[in-house]
Motif scaffolding. Structure first.
Motif, PDB file in Angstrom:
ATOM      1  N   PHE A 230      37.054  36.289  51.338  1.00  0.00           N
ATOM      2  CA  PHE A 230      36.844  37.323  50.328  1.00  0.00           C
ATOM      3  C   PHE A 230      38.132  37.747  49.613  1.00  0.00           C
ATOM      4  O   PHE A 230      38.073  38.139  48.433  1.00  0.00           O
ATOM      5  CB  PHE A 230      36.125  38.541  50.928  1.00  0.00           C
ATOM      6  CG  PHE A 230      37.028  39.543  51.598  1.00  0.00           C
ATOM      7  CD1 PHE A 230      37.678  40.527  50.858  1.00  0.00           C
ATOM      8  CD2 PHE A 230      37.211  39.538  52.965  1.00  0.00           C
ATOM      9  CE1 PHE A 230      38.505  41.459  51.460  1.00  0.00           C
ATOM     10  CE2 PHE A 230      38.032  40.456  53.581  1.00  0.00           C
ATOM     11  CZ  PHE A 230      38.681  41.416  52.828  1.00  0.00           C
ATOM     12  N   PRO A 231      39.336  37.714  50.260  1.00  0.00           N
ATOM     13  CA  PRO A 231      40.536  38.100  49.498  1.00  0.00           C
ATOM     14  C   PRO A 231      40.784  37.204  48.278  1.00  0.00           C
ATOM     15  O   PRO A 231      41.223  37.688  47.231  1.00  0.00           O
ATOM     16  CB  PRO A 231      41.668  37.970  50.518  1.00  0.00           C
ATOM     17  CG  PRO A 231      41.009  38.128  51.838  1.00  0.00           C
ATOM     18  CD  PRO A 231      39.686  37.482  51.680  1.00  0.00           C
ATOM     19  N   TYR A 232      40.510  35.910  48.423  1.00  0.00           N
ATOM     20  CA  TYR A 232      40.675  35.005  47.287  1.00  0.00           C
ATOM     21  C   TYR A 232      39.711  35.382  46.166  1.00  0.00           C
ATOM     22  O   TYR A 232      40.107  35.466  44.985  1.00  0.00           O
ATOM     23  CB  TYR A 232      40.437  33.568  47.741  1.00  0.00           C
ATOM     24  CG  TYR A 232      40.353  32.566  46.617  1.00  0.00           C
ATOM     25  CD1 TYR A 232      41.483  32.174  45.926  1.00  0.00           C
ATOM     26  CD2 TYR A 232      39.125  32.013  46.244  1.00  0.00           C
ATOM     27  CE1 TYR A 232      41.416  31.260  44.888  1.00  0.00           C
ATOM     28  CE2 TYR A 232      39.039  31.092  45.211  1.00  0.00           C
ATOM     29  CZ  TYR A 232      40.188  30.721  44.541  1.00  0.00           C
ATOM     30  OH  TYR A 232      40.102  29.819  43.512  1.00  0.00           O
ATOM     31  N   MET A 233      38.448  35.634  46.524  1.00  0.00           N
ATOM     32  CA  MET A 233      37.473  36.037  45.515  1.00  0.00           C
ATOM     33  C   MET A 233      37.840  37.395  44.917  1.00  0.00           C
ATOM     34  O   MET A 233      37.621  37.648  43.728  1.00  0.00           O
ATOM     35  CB  MET A 233      36.076  36.090  46.146  1.00  0.00           C
ATOM     36  CG  MET A 233      35.553  34.740  46.590  1.00  0.00           C
ATOM     37  SD  MET A 233      35.376  33.599  45.193  1.00  0.00           S
ATOM     38  CE  MET A 233      34.792  32.135  46.040  1.00  0.00           C
ATOM     39  N   PHE A 234      38.406  38.273  45.724  1.00  0.00           N
ATOM     40  CA  PHE A 234      38.838  39.583  45.242  1.00  0.00           C
ATOM     41  C   PHE A 234      39.932  39.427  44.179  1.00  0.00           C
ATOM     42  O   PHE A 234      39.893  40.096  43.137  1.00  0.00           O
ATOM     43  CB  PHE A 234      39.340  40.414  46.421  1.00  0.00           C
ATOM     44  CG  PHE A 234      40.047  41.678  46.038  1.00  0.00           C
ATOM     45  CD1 PHE A 234      39.346  42.756  45.535  1.00  0.00           C
ATOM     46  CD2 PHE A 234      41.424  41.785  46.168  1.00  0.00           C
ATOM     47  CE1 PHE A 234      40.003  43.927  45.171  1.00  0.00           C
ATOM     48  CE2 PHE A 234      42.087  42.937  45.812  1.00  0.00           C
ATOM     49  CZ  PHE A 234      41.381  44.018  45.310  1.00  0.00           C
ATOM     50  N   ILE A 235      40.890  38.544  44.431  1.00  0.00           N
ATOM     51  CA  ILE A 235      41.957  38.315  43.461  1.00  0.00           C
ATOM     52  C   ILE A 235      41.402  37.738  42.162  1.00  0.00           C
ATOM     53  O   ILE A 235      41.739  38.184  41.053  1.00  0.00           O
ATOM     54  CB  ILE A 235      43.017  37.359  44.058  1.00  0.00           C
ATOM     55  CG1 ILE A 235      43.698  37.989  45.261  1.00  0.00           C
ATOM     56  CG2 ILE A 235      44.055  36.982  43.002  1.00  0.00           C
ATOM     57  CD1 ILE A 235      44.620  37.048  45.997  1.00  0.00           C
ATOM     58  N   VAL A 236      40.526  36.739  42.291  1.00  0.00           N
ATOM     59  CA  VAL A 236      39.957  36.091  41.115  1.00  0.00           C
ATOM     60  C   VAL A 236      39.131  37.080  40.300  1.00  0.00           C
ATOM     61  O   VAL A 236      39.264  37.167  39.065  1.00  0.00           O
ATOM     62  CB  VAL A 236      39.101  34.890  41.549  1.00  0.00           C
ATOM     63  CG1 VAL A 236      38.311  34.348  40.372  1.00  0.00           C
ATOM     64  CG2 VAL A 236      39.972  33.802  42.151  1.00  0.00           C
ATOM     65  N   CYS A 237      38.283  37.838  40.983  1.00  0.00           N
ATOM     66  CA  CYS A 237      37.417  38.783  40.269  1.00  0.00           C
ATOM     67  C   CYS A 237      38.226  39.913  39.647  1.00  0.00           C
ATOM     68  O   CYS A 237      37.889  40.397  38.554  1.00  0.00           O
ATOM     69  CB  CYS A 237      36.365  39.348  41.222  1.00  0.00           C
ATOM     70  SG  CYS A 237      35.152  38.140  41.778  1.00  0.00           S
ATOM     71  N   THR A 238      39.274  40.359  40.317  1.00  0.00           N
ATOM     72  CA  THR A 238      40.122  41.411  39.757  1.00  0.00           C
ATOM     73  C   THR A 238      40.746  40.954  38.444  1.00  0.00           C
ATOM     74  O   THR A 238      40.755  41.688  37.443  1.00  0.00           O
ATOM     75  CB  THR A 238      41.223  41.804  40.754  1.00  0.00           C
ATOM     76  OG1 THR A 238      40.622  42.331  41.934  1.00  0.00           O
ATOM     77  CG2 THR A 238      42.139  42.864  40.157  1.00  0.00           C
ATOM     78  N   GLY A 239      41.264  39.741  38.433  1.00  0.00           N
ATOM     79  CA  GLY A 239      41.849  39.220  37.204  1.00  0.00           C
ATOM     80  C   GLY A 239      40.818  39.053  36.106  1.00  0.00           C
ATOM     81  O   GLY A 239      41.087  39.359  34.933  1.00  0.00           O
ATOM     82  N   ALA A 240      39.624  38.583  36.459  1.00  0.00           N
ATOM     83  CA  ALA A 240      38.583  38.389  35.451  1.00  0.00           C
ATOM     84  C   ALA A 240      38.093  39.718  34.899  1.00  0.00           C
ATOM     85  O   ALA A 240      37.839  39.859  33.691  1.00  0.00           O
ATOM     86  CB  ALA A 240      37.420  37.605  36.058  1.00  0.00           C
ATOM     87  N   LEU A 241      37.945  40.737  35.764  1.00  0.00           N
ATOM     88  CA  LEU A 241      37.483  42.053  35.312  1.00  0.00           C
ATOM     89  C   LEU A 241      38.488  42.696  34.362  1.00  0.00           C
ATOM     90  O   LEU A 241      38.108  43.348  33.382  1.00  0.00           O
ATOM     91  CB  LEU A 241      37.251  42.964  36.521  1.00  0.00           C
ATOM     92  CG  LEU A 241      36.018  42.665  37.374  1.00  0.00           C
ATOM     93  CD1 LEU A 241      36.003  43.532  38.624  1.00  0.00           C
ATOM     94  CD2 LEU A 241      34.734  42.882  36.572  1.00  0.00           C
TER      95      LEU A 241
END
Length: 533
Positions: A400-411
């Motif tokens: 989930f940390p990887y997805m958190f980083i990716v989603c944070t940048g996309a948001l």
């Protein structure tokens, strides 16, 4: 009158000279590596690697010895490493999938015959015994080794190397207390060094005569024995001399080459086969076994289903958790966002193998943190269903940390005006998130989700380090309850039932095709998201 600027020619000449020296040095190193590698590759008959080395060296000299082919100068390094680390392993795996390579099928036919006949050397009652010293001109651990022998009865010193006939040692050796202690040009090994390299020394066969061979027997002795099995090249048979079970008189048994299963063996008339065989091309037999053997096919299908569930579940759960946390911490009303984000990245900062080993202790039924804290007695690793749940939970925590980083940048790349427009149109928070934010975010992260699915489809570490593929059924070595396809392949290649690299390579090829097809389907599906822009 203003002074004219100084010309820059000297600096240009210096730069050109430096570049020329650099190219010459690099090409000289490449040529030196080629001169070293090419004879070795020819000696070991590694023709594929020989072709790669020759083509690469010629391409390097063609591209970098002139000022032409500018695009090729930049494309060559990436193409070279792509071929070395991706294309060549794929080719070698496909080649191996058409062979029977594995335990008992590793070397050539000549090597198999040599092993069979050498292992049949027996010591008889009247076999001569010698005092043994071992010498080498190179490494004490790797050899090559030479045997120095002293006949206790005559005191005569002998010398011989593997595959050679023993000869009388001259005055260049020193004999003390019945053992050779010095030899010109050789280092005489100590007893400890002989013991450390004993497997290599024991395999040496020094010919005493046409029918007898001298073999090491311990670190200080050697015996002269005879082969009970002899190979006849003309008839391609091995004749074994064995005692008759009734009379005890020596009798001969002839073993000829016959196919047993998918491989050739030396087989006697009564069907008895010698255990040692050799690496052979078996065509499509490995693929045929995969698709026609009901037991293997059933295990492969179960492993495939669990692999899909594991990969899809890992990506989905880690994405949902990462997206939720990113969405929460993207709200400007939240204070201390940097601190929260730092804590959420901790699982990503810890090396994966350490996390998996720690979590494996958490799931211990009797002493694990989870059962003790919650006062439970869940058999996490002995029950197949609970073991699969444990793997999904752990992989979610790690992913989930990887997805958190990716989603944070996309948001953060989504314009706030879009959300404001949705609110003005009457959309509530849930509708804005599901119908506006999520689709726009998926445009950016969909390719990453596909790559994450492919990664988890072959996530060997998560299975091997957490559950070891278990739990296993009775007398089951090929696949455990949590084995995905890649860990099942590992078990086939290196498992308790014996290594079978040929069959494992065939399964790997099928896995490669499946992964490629699934990735292609997923990338095709993500094209629909492009219309959102």
């Amino acid at each position: 009158m203003p002074s004219s600027p100084k010309p820059a020619a000297p600096r240009e000449r210096t730069t050109t000279l430096t570049g020329l020296i650099g190219r010459i040095t690099a090409l000289a190193l490449i040529a030196a590596a080629a001169v070293y590698l090419i004879p070795l590759l020819i000696t070991f008959k590694m023709w594929l690697w020989l072709a790669i080395v020759v083509v690469s060296v010629l391409a390097a000299f063609l591209l970098y010895s002139t000022k032409r082919f500018i695009p090729g100068k930049y494309l060559f390094p990436g193409t070279f490493f792509l071929a070395i680390f991706l294309i060549v392993p794929i080719i070698l795996t496909i080649q191996t999938s058409f062979t029977n390579f594995g335990d008992g099928f590793r070397g050539t036919k000549e090597e198999a015959i040599s092993t069979i006949t050498n292992n049949s050397i027996q010591q008889t009652k009247d076999s001569p015994l010698y005092n043994l010293s071992v010498g080498t001109k190179e490494s004490a651990a790797e050899g090559p080794f030479a045997l120095f022998l002293v006949d206790p009865a005559t005191g005569k010193a002998l010398r011989g190397a593997d595959g050679e006939t023993v000869t009388e040692a001259g005055s260049d050796v020193t004999v003390e207390d019945g053992f050779v202690t010095k030899a010109d040009g050789y280092t005489i090994l100590s007893a400890q060094q002989v013991n450390d390299a004993y497997k290599k020394i024991e395999a040496l066969n020094v010919m005493a005569s046409g029918d007898t061979v001298i073999k090491a027997q311990g670190v200080r002795a050697a015996f002269e024995g005879t082969r009970s099995m002899v190979y006849d090249k003309a008839s391609d048979t091995i004749t074994a001399t064995v005692p008759d079970p009734n009379t005890g008189a020596p009798t001969s048994v002839v073993y000829s080459v016959q196919k047993v299963g998918k491989s050739d063996f030396f087989v006697a008339d009564d069907g008895t086969k010698l255990a040692q065989s050799w690496k052979q091309n078996v065509g499509l037999e490995n693929y045929k076994r995969l698709f026609t053997d009901s037991s293997i096919g059933k295990q492969f299908f179960k492993a495939f289903l669990w692999t899909v569930v594991f990969a899809f579940g890992s990506v989905l759960l880690s994405f949902l958790v990462g997206f939720f946390l990113a969405l929460t911490l993207n709200d400007d009303r939240v204070r201390g966002k940097k601190l929260y984000r730092s804590f959420l990245l901790l699982p990503y900062a810890v090396p994966g193998f350490i996390s998996l080993l720690v979590w494996s202790n958490f799931y211990n039924k009797d002493f694990g943190l989870i059962n003790q804290t919650l006062h439970l007695s869940i058999p996490w690793f002995s029950d197949p269903t609970m073991a699969k749940i444990a793997i999904l939970l752990t992989n979610t925590w790690m992913g989930f940390p990887y997805m958190f980083i990716v989603c944070t940048g996309a948001l953060q790349s989504i314009a706030g005006d879009v959300k404001e427009a949705a609110k003005m149109d009457g959309a509530n928070g849930w509708q804005t998130t599901t119908r506006v934010t999520a689709p726009l975010l998926l445009v950016a992260v969909a390719p990453l989700l596909v790559s994450s699915f492919a990664f988890n489809f072959n996530n060997f570490n998560a299975i091997q380090l957490l559950t070891g593929g278990g739990p296993f059924g009775a007398d089951e070595y090929t696949r455990g309850g949590t084995d995905i396809l890649i860990s099942m392949i590992y078990r086939i290649a290196f498992g308790g039932s014996g290594a079978d690299y040929g069959f494992a390579s065939a399964v790997s090829v099928i896995l490669f095709i499946i992964t490629g097809l699934l990735a292609a389907i997923q990338f095709r599906a993500t094209k629909a998201l492009e219309d959102i822009n």
